[in-house]
Design an enzyme around this catalytic site. Sequence first.
Site, PDB file in Angstrom:
ATOM      1  N   ILE A 129       7.971   4.262  -5.894  1.00 39.95           N
ATOM      2  CA  ILE A 129       6.934   3.232  -5.903  1.00 39.95           C
ATOM      3  C   ILE A 129       5.744   3.690  -5.061  1.00 39.95           C
ATOM      4  CG2 ILE A 129       7.717   1.907  -3.882  1.00 39.95           C
ATOM      5  CD1 ILE A 129       7.210  -0.663  -5.583  1.00 39.95           C
ATOM      6  N   CYS A 130       4.563   3.162  -5.379  1.00 41.22           N
ATOM      7  CA  CYS A 130       3.359   3.389  -4.566  1.00 41.22           C
ATOM      8  C   CYS A 130       2.574   2.075  -4.576  1.00 41.22           C
ATOM      9  CB  CYS A 130       2.540   4.565  -5.105  1.00 41.22           C
ATOM     10  SG  CYS A 130       1.789   4.260  -6.710  1.00 41.22           S
ATOM     11  N   GLN A 131       1.278   2.127  -4.435  1.00 40.48           N
ATOM     12  CA  GLN A 131       0.484   0.903  -4.431  1.00 40.48           C
ATOM     13  C   GLN A 131       0.214   0.391  -5.839  1.00 40.48           C
ATOM     14  OE1 GLN A 131      -0.233  -1.070  -1.875  1.00 40.48           O
ATOM     15  NE2 GLN A 131      -1.161  -2.495  -3.314  1.00 40.48           N
ATOM     16  N   GLY A 154       0.996   2.501  -8.941  1.00 41.53           N
ATOM     17  CA  GLY A 154       1.755   3.192  -9.967  1.00 41.53           C
ATOM     18  C   GLY A 154       1.217   4.576 -10.286  1.00 41.53           C
ATOM     19  N   MET A 208       3.335  -1.647  -5.587  1.00 40.15           N
ATOM     20  CA  MET A 208       3.341  -2.749  -4.613  1.00 40.15           C
ATOM     21  C   MET A 208       2.327  -3.817  -4.979  1.00 40.15           C
ATOM     22  SD  MET A 208       5.721  -2.296  -2.404  1.00 40.15           S
ATOM     23  CE  MET A 208       5.280  -3.453  -1.121  1.00 40.15           C
TER      24      MET A 208
END
Length: 120
Positions: free
Chosen positions: A87-89, A91, A116
């Site tokens: 996961i990141c902020q 995608g 996120m």
Amino acid sequence: MEFVNYIVIALFLFLLIHRALPTKGVRQITTTDLKRELNDKNKQYIDVRTPEEFKARNIQGFKNLPLHQLAQQAVSELSIEKEVVVICQSGMRSNKASKLLKKQGFKQVTNVKGGMGAWL
């Protein structure tokens, strides 16, 4: 000369689209799917955002391995035998990280679409 401009524009668009497309062999899930799978002990959960972003807001159970360090740390920090959920902020970084993990030999890689930003 006009023909060359069209080729340059087409090449740029191709590269932009290619970069945004999901990586072949990487499973894509939503944050709703992630909530159902989050307690699976057979999976490894990594967040590839910066340490500052991770400290500000994170999901319990995720380990912070920033994207810029992932290539050097993936093999030593993660089991190649277990599925890796990334996961990141938004995608984008997790999609890039998923490609990197696949190149390093990880067989089961999952990207969280929307990152996120989509987590409620």
